[in-house]
Design an enzyme around this catalytic site. Structure first.
Site, PDB file in Angstrom:
ATOM      1  N   CYS A  69       0.808  -1.219   0.000  1.00 51.69           N
ATOM      2  CA  CYS A  69       0.000   0.000   0.000  1.00 51.69           C
ATOM      3  C   CYS A  69       0.841   1.269   0.000  1.00 51.69           C
ATOM      4  CB  CYS A  69      -0.897   0.041   1.236  1.00 51.69           C
ATOM      5  SG  CYS A  69      -2.013  -1.333   1.385  1.00 51.69           S
ATOM      6  N   ASP A  71       1.720   2.673   2.858  1.00 46.13           N
ATOM      7  CA  ASP A  71       1.423   3.366   4.111  1.00 46.13           C
ATOM      8  C   ASP A  71       2.443   3.001   5.181  1.00 46.13           C
ATOM      9  OD1 ASP A  71      -0.865   4.397   2.960  1.00 46.13           O
ATOM     10  OD2 ASP A  71      -2.187   2.892   3.838  1.00 46.13           O
ATOM     11  N   CYS A  95      -2.769   7.244   2.897  1.00 48.52           N
ATOM     12  CA  CYS A  95      -4.002   7.784   2.341  1.00 48.52           C
ATOM     13  C   CYS A  95      -4.903   8.360   3.431  1.00 48.52           C
ATOM     14  CB  CYS A  95      -4.736   6.690   1.583  1.00 48.52           C
ATOM     15  SG  CYS A  95      -5.291   5.357   2.646  1.00 48.52           S
ATOM     16  N   CYS A 138      -5.793  -4.475   2.302  1.00 47.84           N
ATOM     17  CA  CYS A 138      -4.508  -4.512   3.024  1.00 47.84           C
ATOM     18  C   CYS A 138      -4.675  -5.007   4.456  1.00 47.84           C
ATOM     19  CB  CYS A 138      -3.865  -3.132   3.058  1.00 47.84           C
ATOM     20  SG  CYS A 138      -3.296  -2.567   1.461  1.00 47.84           S
TER      21      CYS A 138
END
Length: 154
Positions: A69, A71, A95, A138
């Site tokens: 992802c 992140d 995000c 995820c």
């Protein structure tokens, strides 16, 4: 607090972090109208952003990244002598939904014991924020991630 206690706090902070849903970075390009108002609120007005004193003996820090992802999340908890979480802070690179999830998680863990906080599931956070199932891909491996995805900070 003994070194073993500090290690327990780091593991608890990491475990709490691993329960918050992490979503793909491409979500940033989605129009804001696709977000539920709860996500927008936590994204625009995130609660508990920042850091606690990582050298404090009653602060545990967890850091996790999701390579698929993009992140990266850091969660810190401060625990009193009775095992109650008295403060929580986060920093998230990712995000809007990841930031909102981190913000909500810090609100939920405050006032709980570490054991109570560990019962919070990523699906609880996703449900509260009204995240659609497509945004949870995820988080399926979040509950039991490979060890290389977890980093405990000293």
């Amino acid at each position: 607090m003994a070194a073993a206690g500090a290690g327990r706090l780091r593991r608890a902070a990491s475990a709490l972090l691993l329960r918050s849903p992490r979503l793909p970075a491409r979500e940033l390009s989605a129009p804001a109208r696709l977000y539920h108002k709860k996500v927008v609120d936590h994204y625009e007005n995130p609660r508990n952003v920042g850091s606690l004193d990582k050298t404090s003996k009653n602060v545990g820090t967890g850091l996790v990244g999701a390579p698929a992802c993009g992140d990266v999340m850091k969660l810190q908890i401060q625990v009193d002598e009775k095992g109650k979480i008295v403060d929580a802070r986060f920093k998230t690179f990712g995000c809007g939904s990841a930031i909102a999830s981190s913000s909500l998680a810090t609100e939920w863990v405050k006032g709980k014991t570490v054991e109570e906080a560990l019962t919070i599931k990523n699906t609880d956070i996703a449900k509260e924020l009204c995240l659609p199932p497509v945004k949870l891909h995820c988080s399926k491996s979040v509950l039991f991630p490979p060890k290389e995805k977890i980093q405990l900070l000293p």
